[in-house]
Every structure is written in structure tokens, then in C-alpha cells.
Design an enzyme around this catalytic site. Sequence first.
Site, PDB file in Angstrom:
ATOM      1  N   HIS A 191     -11.384  21.165 -22.756  1.00 14.15           N
ATOM      2  CA  HIS A 191     -10.544  22.192 -22.163  1.00 14.15           C
ATOM      3  C   HIS A 191     -10.825  23.507 -22.883  1.00 14.15           C
ATOM      4  CE1 HIS A 191      -7.704  18.505 -21.615  1.00 14.15           C
ATOM      5  NE2 HIS A 191      -8.654  18.531 -20.691  1.00 14.15           N
ATOM      6  N   GLU A 246      -6.500  28.236 -19.191  1.00 10.11           N
ATOM      7  CA  GLU A 246      -7.161  27.045 -19.744  1.00 10.11           C
ATOM      8  C   GLU A 246      -7.971  26.386 -18.633  1.00 10.11           C
ATOM      9  OE1 GLU A 246      -5.959  22.924 -22.080  1.00 10.11           O
ATOM     10  OE2 GLU A 246      -4.679  23.675 -20.469  1.00 10.11           O
ATOM     11  N   ASP A 270     -43.719  26.887 -33.293  1.00  8.48           N
ATOM     12  CA  ASP A 270     -44.297  26.403 -32.039  1.00  8.48           C
ATOM     13  C   ASP A 270     -43.179  26.127 -31.036  1.00  8.48           C
ATOM     14  OD1 ASP A 270     -45.535  25.112 -29.958  1.00  8.48           O
ATOM     15  OD2 ASP A 270     -46.175  23.369 -31.123  1.00  8.48           O
ATOM     16  N   ARG A 273     -10.017  23.389 -17.410  1.00  9.98           N
ATOM     17  CA  ARG A 273      -9.916  22.012 -17.879  1.00  9.98           C
ATOM     18  C   ARG A 273     -11.068  21.109 -17.462  1.00  9.98           C
ATOM     19  NH1 ARG A 273      -5.271  20.410 -20.061  1.00  9.98           N
ATOM     20  NH2 ARG A 273      -5.381  18.286 -19.209  1.00  9.98           N
ATOM     21  N   ARG A 280      -1.064  19.726 -16.140  1.00  9.34           N
ATOM     22  CA  ARG A 280      -2.376  19.325 -16.649  1.00  9.34           C
ATOM     23  C   ARG A 280      -3.221  18.606 -15.609  1.00  9.34           C
ATOM     24  NH1 ARG A 280       0.483  20.031 -21.310  1.00  9.34           N
ATOM     25  NH2 ARG A 280      -0.753  20.586 -23.154  1.00  9.34           N
ATOM     26  N   GLU A 301     -11.405  22.944 -26.739  1.00  9.83           N
ATOM     27  CA  GLU A 301     -10.793  21.755 -27.336  1.00  9.83           C
ATOM     28  C   GLU A 301     -11.738  20.584 -27.078  1.00  9.83           C
ATOM     29  OE1 GLU A 301      -7.042  21.402 -25.371  1.00  9.83           O
ATOM     30  OE2 GLU A 301      -6.204  23.209 -26.289  1.00  9.83           O
ATOM     31  N   GLU A 312     -13.278  17.091 -27.330  1.00 15.98           N
ATOM     32  CA  GLU A 312     -12.930  15.707 -27.675  1.00 15.98           C
ATOM     33  C   GLU A 312     -14.205  14.911 -27.936  1.00 15.98           C
ATOM     34  OE1 GLU A 312      -8.998  15.784 -24.734  1.00 15.98           O
ATOM     35  OE2 GLU A 312     -10.822  14.722 -24.129  1.00 15.98           O
ATOM     36  N   GLU A 318      -9.714  14.565 -31.321  1.00 11.01           N
ATOM     37  CA  GLU A 318      -9.816  15.974 -30.961  1.00 11.01           C
ATOM     38  C   GLU A 318      -9.519  16.821 -32.191  1.00 11.01           C
ATOM     39  OE1 GLU A 318      -7.929  17.309 -27.307  1.00 11.01           O
ATOM     40  OE2 GLU A 318      -7.182  19.102 -28.324  1.00 11.01           O
TER      41      GLU A 318
END
Length: 470
Positions: free
Chosen positions: A269, A358, A51, A360, A339, A130, A132, A220
Site C-alpha cells: 500500500h 493510499e 559492462d 492499495r 480497505r 507499506e 509486506e 510488515e
Amino acid sequence: MTPEEVLAFAKEHNAQMVDLRFLDFPGIWQHFTMPIHELDASSFEDGFGFDASSIRGWQPINASDMLVIPDPDTAVMDPFFQVPTLTLICNIVDPVTKERYTRDPRYIAHKAESYLRFTGIGDTAYFGPEAEFFIFDDIRYASAAHYGYYFIDSEEGIWNSGREENPNLGYKPRHKEGYFPVPPTDALQDIRTEMVLMMQQVGIEVECHHHEVATAGQAEIDMRFAPLVKMGDQLMWFKYIIKNVARKHKKTVTFMPKPLFGDNGSGMHTHLSLWKDGTPLFAGDRYAGLSEMALHAVGGILRHAAALCAFTNPTTNSYKRLVPGYEAPVNLAYSSRNRSASIRIPMYSPSPKAKRIEIRFPDPSCNGYLAFSALLMAALDGIENRIDPGEPLDKDIYALSPEELANVPSTPGSLEEALKALENDHDFLLKGDVFTEDVIAKWLEYKRSNEVDPVRLRPHPYEFMLYFDI
């Protein structure tokens, strides 16, 4: 595996039950379980009925019948169930048309991979999230017409440094100082290791684990990169294993981006690279060792970032994290090593195979299949349209003057802003029929009616601190 190999695998492991799993629209695993004798080779074509009207964001009650079709390549034994149980991740199919269901997030991810191959740009998109999370010892929350509250506790929370614990042994990481002291300050080493070992048991390659910046059990665990659909599957196993190992130890886990005020939130990230015929496409001789293709991919992601946030940061709580001052990448710029940029180019290795971008700003509250698919579509749009990402920003963005920041766009300030951006900018997602208009419309409607409006309409506890005595 073939269906016959799955049945042999189940017999080899003495499976007595089979658990069929699939994802609802927002991103929570659903399942039902049957005796193993109900599974045969034909099940992988015929499927099993269920369903769909009771699944969030799916079918109306008058068209509720749907099929789950097990994917034989996903067969593993569940590591938690008391009775030996074979688990299979399933695709969703309409029982009348036999077509795959447009709102099945896994189908969207499959279509994104197919569209990548169709463009001829590449054949594989690798993702490495990554994610966390927080490991707490206690959580209480409730909301009604006349009250609303939450209460979080953790043995390693700095607020418990003065609590009578008979005895209190200290070693509680201060705010923003949880990265990465050894035990006894890191009190969760063994639990995280158990999580990693169990992930390996179901076939997930793990690169490392560690305590994260915040107090109160932020952690992490990093999975090795994998193709889009496979990583979507792995992210579901990742969350499932982490939550169940924590529960085994009388603890609880949340992937909420910002459960604590005044300390770092949990991000996800996400590393992305494109490959073709075994060759990495993001390595080159441009900025930070990137190829021109990679820079155009960055341009596409930056251009569509506000709309992407509707999938990569899909909760009202996401925007409690996306604020300056807590390492959150609110400024939409790219940089090597830096970063504080929303897109970073890691510089750990000179190898072309390691060259990637990457992203972020995503967080772990997202539906991985949808978030990864949307990011890929934005990157492909950048490549196809040769979108210039502009100049890199290698300064500490958080230290820029207001005048310097004026020319740096930022992520949306709320989920409603992100949804509005998606409403106005989603043509890039519709290419190749990857996302469809009904998916976009339902996502907007669901998020607004079930999350944005309920939060907007309720009094906030802190409003009583501010206004009760007016």
C-alpha cells in the site's frame, strides 16, 4: 554531502573499501567493490566504467560500456560487510555522450520529480510504501523439462501444528489470523526489531513493525514518508537489510506477492501526497477532507490503473494476489477508511499535513523508482486534465451484488493484460520525457519474453492434479 565530505566520512569510519550500487531494469540492486583509495573527488564526476550488457534489460553487447557516477548524498557505511565499507548509490551515464541513461530507473525517478516542479503544481511528491513480506525457514524450487515444484516451510506455519519438533510448542497462527497477536504466537518480534534498528543505522525513519495477516511469518515494516527519489533509495536499502538480517538468523525472506496458496498475499500500500512551498496540497473541504486537486489525482490514477499495474504489479505472481477474498483491492474505486477500495483516504488525523491518498493495489515485487514515478505521472495527468474520479464507494465492495459490481472496473487479471493496457495507454508517462518510448518498449519486450511466455509455456503442477488421468 559534497565529495570532500564523503571522503572525510569514509576516513572517519575507517572505510577500507567502497561499494558502488545501482539498479537493473526489473529492480534488483547490482554492485561492485573497490579499495577506498580508488575513490577521490574526481570520481563523482568521472565515474567508473562497467559492462552494461550483462545487466538485465540494458545494453546490447556492441554498446556495453557505461559509467556509474556515485551520488555523494547517498553515502553510508554498509552494516553487514566484515570489512568497513562505504556504500554509494550511483547514477548511470553514457561514456560517449555523457548523458544519463534512459533505462536507469533512478534517472526516471529524477525526471518525474523534475516534471512535477516544471508543471508548477507542486515541488515535492511524498511516498510512503507499506511493503509486506514473508520470513520463511526453508525454500526449495526447481523447474526443468520433466519436473517443476516448490516447497516452502516455516516454523510458525499452521501446517506444522502436528509436526514432531521435539517438542512442538504450538502457537502457530492460523490462516488469516496473524494480525497481530503478541509473542509467542508472533515468533518474529526480535528479528523485525533488529531489522528496524539496522534501517535506522543507515538513516531510514521507521514508524512501526508488526506481524501481518497470513500464517508462516508474514510481516510488515512501515517507513516514514519521503520524497520520490529518496524513497526509491530507501526501498532498496529496506529490502537489502531485511533479507540480510533474515539470512543472519538462518531464515529467508521473499517479497513475492503470493507465495502461499489460500492465505493473504503481500501488498505494498503506497501513500502519496503533493506539497508546494511547505504546504500540503491534498487537504481541502471536499470528500473525506480532500482538496479538488487530490480528487483529480485520484481520477488520474483510477483512469490509468490498468497500465500502472504493469509497473506497480509487474510479475506474473502479482495476479495471484489480485483476486477477490484476500483483502486485495481488485476493484478500482476510492473511499475513506474502506480497505476494500483500491484507493483509500486515511482518516487517522484531521491535520492537513496528514492528508494523503493510499493506493492499495501495488505490491513489493515492483521496482520502486518506476512504480512511484508512474503513480506520480498518473496523478499529475489527473490534475492537469481535471479527471473526475466519480462517486466514492463506501460500501464493503466484497459484499456487493453482481449487479452493483458490474459498474465497478477492476485491476487486470494477468500480467499480460496489464502489459497490453500499458501498450495502449502510456502517453501520460511520456510527458516531460520522464518515461521514454524505448523504456516502454523494452519493458514490454522484457516482461513478455522473460516472464509471461516462460510461465505460459510450462505445465503447472496443479494441471497434473486436474488432467493427468484424462
